[in-house]
Design a protein around this motif. Structure first.
Motif, PDB file in Angstrom:
ATOM      1  N   PRO A 167      19.271  -0.384 -24.142  1.00 38.40           N
ATOM      2  CA  PRO A 167      19.443  -0.914 -22.782  1.00 38.40           C
ATOM      3  C   PRO A 167      19.241   0.145 -21.707  1.00 38.40           C
ATOM      4  CG  PRO A 167      21.210  -1.666 -24.208  1.00 38.40           C
ATOM      5  CD  PRO A 167      20.471  -0.611 -24.957  1.00 38.40           C
ATOM      6  N   GLY A 168      19.516   1.411 -22.052  1.00 38.72           N
ATOM      7  CA  GLY A 168      19.322   2.483 -21.077  1.00 38.72           C
ATOM      8  C   GLY A 168      17.868   2.634 -20.668  1.00 38.72           C
TER       9      GLY A 168
ATOM     10  N   LEU B 123      14.122  -0.243 -14.469  1.00 38.22           N
ATOM     11  CA  LEU B 123      14.499  -0.907 -13.217  1.00 38.22           C
ATOM     12  C   LEU B 123      14.751   0.114 -12.107  1.00 38.22           C
ATOM     13  CD1 LEU B 123      16.917  -3.686 -14.530  1.00 38.22           C
ATOM     14  CD2 LEU B 123      14.562  -3.940 -13.765  1.00 38.22           C
ATOM     15  N   CYS B 124      15.413   1.213 -12.440  1.00 32.72           N
ATOM     16  CA  CYS B 124      15.657   2.261 -11.440  1.00 32.72           C
ATOM     17  C   CYS B 124      14.351   2.904 -10.990  1.00 32.72           C
ATOM     18  CB  CYS B 124      16.600   3.323 -12.016  1.00 32.72           C
ATOM     19  SG  CYS B 124      18.288   2.758 -12.284  1.00 32.72           S
TER      20      CYS B 124
ATOM     21  N   TRP C 291      12.584   0.537  -8.652  1.00 33.06           N
ATOM     22  CA  TRP C 291      13.254   0.543  -7.344  1.00 33.06           C
ATOM     23  C   TRP C 291      12.905   1.803  -6.558  1.00 33.06           C
ATOM     24  CZ3 TRP C 291      17.068   4.108  -5.845  1.00 33.06           C
ATOM     25  CH2 TRP C 291      17.634   3.861  -4.592  1.00 33.06           C
TER      26      TRP C 291
ATOM     27  N   GLY D 125      15.676   0.131 -20.507  1.00 36.08           N
ATOM     28  CA  GLY D 125      15.430  -0.956 -19.569  1.00 36.08           C
ATOM     29  C   GLY D 125      16.033  -0.690 -18.202  1.00 36.08           C
ATOM     30  N   LEU D 126      17.234  -0.138 -18.178  1.00 40.06           N
ATOM     31  CA  LEU D 126      17.867   0.194 -16.903  1.00 40.06           C
ATOM     32  C   LEU D 126      17.101   1.295 -16.186  1.00 40.06           C
ATOM     33  CD1 LEU D 126      20.243  -0.255 -14.994  1.00 40.06           C
ATOM     34  CD2 LEU D 126      21.531   1.445 -16.309  1.00 40.06           C
TER      35      LEU D 126
END
Length: 245
Positions: free
Chosen positions: A163-164, A170-171, A174, A166-167
């Motif tokens: 999951p890290g 996203l970061c 952004w 994927g996060l």
């Protein structure tokens, strides 16, 4: 009449001579036809600055030297490369800061995660002390018992590393959108390098495995007879700082 919006490498970070930060309300760069601009500035046969575009195979030092020689009689302040332009320097500093943050901040958190995994593994083994002793007494080897706890720690770190990624994506998206809006880039595409994703996955799993192994190593040190008894109280003694005080 404004007919379009453009961007130029030397004015990505457009600064007024009297302001330390960009101020779009009071300062801007405008492109006009040479004829109109000469009349407005009073430069019929002159200019106050010039930007030269070089091809990849051109020697920058040779062009700077030749430019200084040609403009020497006109009072030039000296030609310089893109690395000394304020806009380029600001962007390079921003990229360097992001590179440093991408190295040191994850390293700090990975170190903390390794420490926490070590604590979890150590306490789990302390709770299972008698069960480990029983398994070793009936014939299970040290490696077999250790592998069971390593698999448990691996699942724990893997469930956080995936999951890290994927996060992180996203970061990164952004951050790219923020830079595109702030610096007025026409296009700034974000993409994930598969190699970087694999490195990030191992960077999350390996420290966890090291922290787990530091705690699981206790299994190798325990004999079945010793493990069936309660652990001995820890030995406390004064530290060097306490001796100094």
């Amino acid at each position: 009449r404004v007919v379009g919006i453009g961007i130029s490498p030397e004015f990505v970070y457009a600064l007024s001579p009297s302001a330390p930060l960009p101020d779009d309300l009071h300062f801007g760069i405008f492109w006009m036809t040479e004829k109109v601009l000469r009349r407005l500035m009073g430069f019929e046969d002159g200019f106050n600055s010039v930007a030269i575009r070089l091809t990849p195979e051109t020697s920058r030092a040779a062009v700077i030297s030749a430019t200084d020689q040609i403009l020497a009689s006109y009072g030039t302040l000296g030609a310089y490369g893109r690395d000394r332009q304020v806009s380029h320097m600001f962007l390079e500093d921003e990229i360097s800061q992001q590179r440093s943050s991408a190295i040191f901040i994850p390293a700090i958190f990975l170190g903390i995660a390794t420490f926490l995994v070590n604590i979890v593994a150590s306490r789990l083994i302390s709770l299972h002390r008698s069960q480990i002793a029983t398994l070793k007494a009936i014939g299970y080897s040290r490696w077999e018992v250790s592998l069971h706890y390593l698999e448990l720690m691996f699942l724990m770190t893997f469930s956080g590393a995936v999951p890290g990624i994927g996060l992180g994506a996203l970061c990164g998206r952004w951050m790219s959108n923020t830079y595109e809006a702030y610096f007025r880039f026409p296009e700034l595409h974000f993409s994930i390098n598969p190699g970087a994703a694999v490195i990030g996955l191992f960077a999350g799993i390996i420290p966890g495995a090291l922290g787990a192994w530091a705690g699981i190593h206790q299994i190798f040190l325990l004999s079945p007879a010793e493990a069936m008894t309660p652990p001995a109280p820890p030995y406390f003694r004064a530290t060097v700082l306490e001796h100094w005080s």
